[in-house]
Design a protein around this motif. Structure first.
Motif: not given
Length: 623
Positions: A9-14, A129-142
């Motif tokens: 997942i890439v956050v930001g499209a600059g 983040v779980e146990n210092n490992e990335i699992k995904g992202v959360k958005t403003s809509l929940g």
């Protein structure tokens, strides 16, 4: 709405996010690009131009690696210039003036045609983040979107605050809201954050300007292009830029607003870019200068909007307007929008590995201005490298990094990781120890095979590079082996006021003379016949001229780079305990424990580590 779990997942499209998404998807990773506004993909927030000193070299490296920035720059260009042509080829730097709207449009079109890439418009407000490992992202809509890796390319949006005089308001850039939530989450995990600032000048209505009072800045008579591929062509027509100047009267008007300037009244505490200062900063720091250049740049083929490069400011809008009207050609200027400064969060890049993966959270990558850099090209190159490495991590393949002797991108990332930065970092040719090796003309020779090996550069790109390499090598050998008689060469030498030869000799030695050009060599029948017989284009001709004329310098730098690479090959275990090295200075132990360099070479470049500390390290490692 989404896959059960994305690879990336890439956050930001600059510029960083766009290159990251393209690289990951083109390497076969299922990729999601999340941005707050899909209409502003790869938006040129500041000046509408790509390339320039050192930045042009980076852009050609991105293209050689299979990124999109060079291709898009070619198709959206309105002017091309090769800067520093009066200097040696290590300094030559391509630059294009771009059509701002076309640039964003062409980027989006390329991304939409990229397989494995999904899009979603919303604000990412947090990470999973779980146990210092990335699992995904959360958005403003929940929403929670799962991923194996995440790349943050938030630009100036993290807690962005825009300043115009004594007014300030939240925003990631003019007309767009800031992003909130991620900084606090990262700080709670243990990341160190800081604040930086950058600025932009007013945009003005070209119909209100008098260009007859300015100096015209046309493009090159024979424009080139950025991409090594045959997908794009050099410009057939170009638009001119223009140059005007400030004056003592302009400076006096600007000073009237200093008490309302956020830079001087304490509203802005963060550090701005040293090498792209605001106009108020310029007249404050360079009080002995009675004028400063302003480059008046068109924003596209079919718009009257102009960018006033050199007049970046956060002064009150009435002061901006009053002062600009005193500049030649701006007497009746109309604003499209005033200049402004923006403060934003960044994360000191010493918290990253050379892959741009964070040391604290496995699978989380940072790229672009979040790392403290400034400039589209610096951001794009980081995005490309983060996208490549995220895709390789998902496939459990070896990481991909570039050394300082292989690419400006390698210099950029190594500087960030080992030295950090407390002001917006900008690339210059002077930052590279081996700039004769890292020229803009040979980026494909340096990098395309590496990219092909990891599955990014296409087979067509690889074949194009190999054909160019074969032709270049053959032409260099021709000059080494082909003899020329005195009757053939002396008239040419005489014409160039170069000393004549008194016996037959090899062409290589003649061509190596500083005042003899490829054009001069092509006056010889044997040379011109070789060029036509082998269908050599301008890229090959330039490459060969550089190789012949700078053979000694190139060989010397290669030897120096080899010495460096010996230390580069001595790896340091990731959890090495520097406290055991009692003979090493306390500062060195402290810095090395924090930075965690991967090699002895990298350790030697950490600020505060001296040669005796490196010797202690080498002795401990049996060297």
């Amino acid at each position: 709405m989404f896959k059960d779990r994305y690879d990336v997942i890439v956050v930001g499209a600059g510029h960083a996010g766009s290159e990251a998404a393209a690289a990951a998807a083109n390497m076969g990773s299922s990729t999601l690009l999340v941005t707050m506004n899909l209409q502003n993909i790869a938006q040129m927030s500041c000046n509408p131009a790509m390339g320039g000193i050192a930045k042009g070299q980076i852009l050609r490296e991105i293209d050689a690696l299979g990124g999109y920035s060079g291709l898009v720059s070619d198709t959206s260009a309105i002017q091309f210039k090769m800067l520093n042509k009066s200097k040696g080829p290590a300094m030559w730097s391509p630059r294009v003036q771009s059509d701002r709207m076309l640039f964003s449009q062409h980027w989006r079109e390329r991304l939409e045609q990229t397989e494995n890439l999904d899009f979603y418009q919303e604000m990412v407000s947090g990470l999973i983040v779980e146990n210092n490992e990335i699992k995904g992202v959360k958005t403003s809509l929940g929403l929670e979107i799962k991923a194996k890796t995440v790349i943050l390319t938030n630009g100036t949006f993290l807690n962005g605050l825009i300043h115009i005089g004594d007014k300030n308001f939240g925003g990631g850039r003019a007309g767009e809201r800031a992003s909130f939530g991620i900084t606090k989450e990262l700080e709670d995990i243990g990341f160190e954050a800081g604040r930086m600032k950058t600025g932009t000048p007013p945009r003005v209505d070209g119909r209100s300007l008098d260009f007859s009072k300015m100096e015209e800045q046309p493009g090159d008579e024979e424009p080139w292009k950025f991409s090594y591929s045959n997908e794009t062509e050099p410009l057939k027509k170009q638009r001119s830029c223009w140059m005007s100047y400030t004056s003592p009267e302009v400076h006096n008007i600007l000073k009237e607003g200093f008490d309302r300037s956020p830079m001087f009244n304490g509203a802005i505490q963060s550090t701005g870019p040293r090498y792209c200062p605001s106009i108020e900063d310029k007249i404050h720091r360079f009080a002995d200068k009675d004028r400063h250049q302003m480059f008046v740049e068109p924003e596209g083929w079919n718009t009257v909007e102009y960018y006033v490069n050199g007049f970046s400011t956060s002064l009150p809008e009435d002061i901006q307007y009053k002062a600009l009207r005193q500049c030649a050609g701006f007497e009746n200027v109309k604003f499209f929008r005033p200049g402004y400064a923006i403060e934003y969060d960044y994360f000191p890049p010493t918290q990253l590995r050379h892959t741009l993966e964070t040391k604290l959270v496995d699978g989380l990558y940072f790229a672009g201005q979040i790392n403290g850099t400034t400039g589209y090209e610096e951001a794009a190159s980081q995005g490309l490298m983060a996208g490549i490495n995220a895709a390789l991590k998902v496939k459990e393949k070896e990481e991909f990094t570039l050394s300082r002797s292989e690419a400006y991108i390698g210099v950029l990332i190594d500087d960030l990781i080992t030295k950090g930065t407390e002001e917006p970092y900008r690339m210059f040719t002077s930052r590279a120890e081996y700039r004769t090796l890292l020229r803009q003309d040979n980026a494909d020779f340096r990098l395309t095979a590496k990219s092909f090996d990891i599955g990014l550069a296409s087979p067509q790109r690889m074949k194009l590079m190999e054909d160019k390499q074969k032709k270049s090598d053959a032409f260099v050998e021709f000059f080494k082996n082909q003899s020329v008689t005195t009757d053939e060469i002396n008239p040419i030498l005489e014409e160039k006021n170069s000393s004549k030869v008194d016996q037959q000799g090899k062409l290589f030695k003649i061509f190596a003379r500083p005042n003899i050009t490829m054009q001069d060599m092509r006056k010889l029948e044997s040379v011109e016949s070789f060029v036509k017989e082998h269908d050599l284009d301008n890229e090959v001709l330039e490459q060969v001229e550089v190789q012949v004329k700078y053979a000694g310098y190139i060989e010397k730098e290669k030897l120096n780079a080899d010495k460096l690479n010996r230390l580069e090959n001595i790896k340091i275990p990731e959890h090495f305990d520097y406290s055991l090295l009692k003979s090493m200075s306390f500062e060195a132990r402290e810095k090395l424990t924090k930075i965690k360099p991967r090699t002895v070479s990298q350790a030697s470049r950490v600020s505060g580590v001296n040669p005796s500390d490196v010797s202690v390290l080498l002795v401990h490692m049996g060297r």
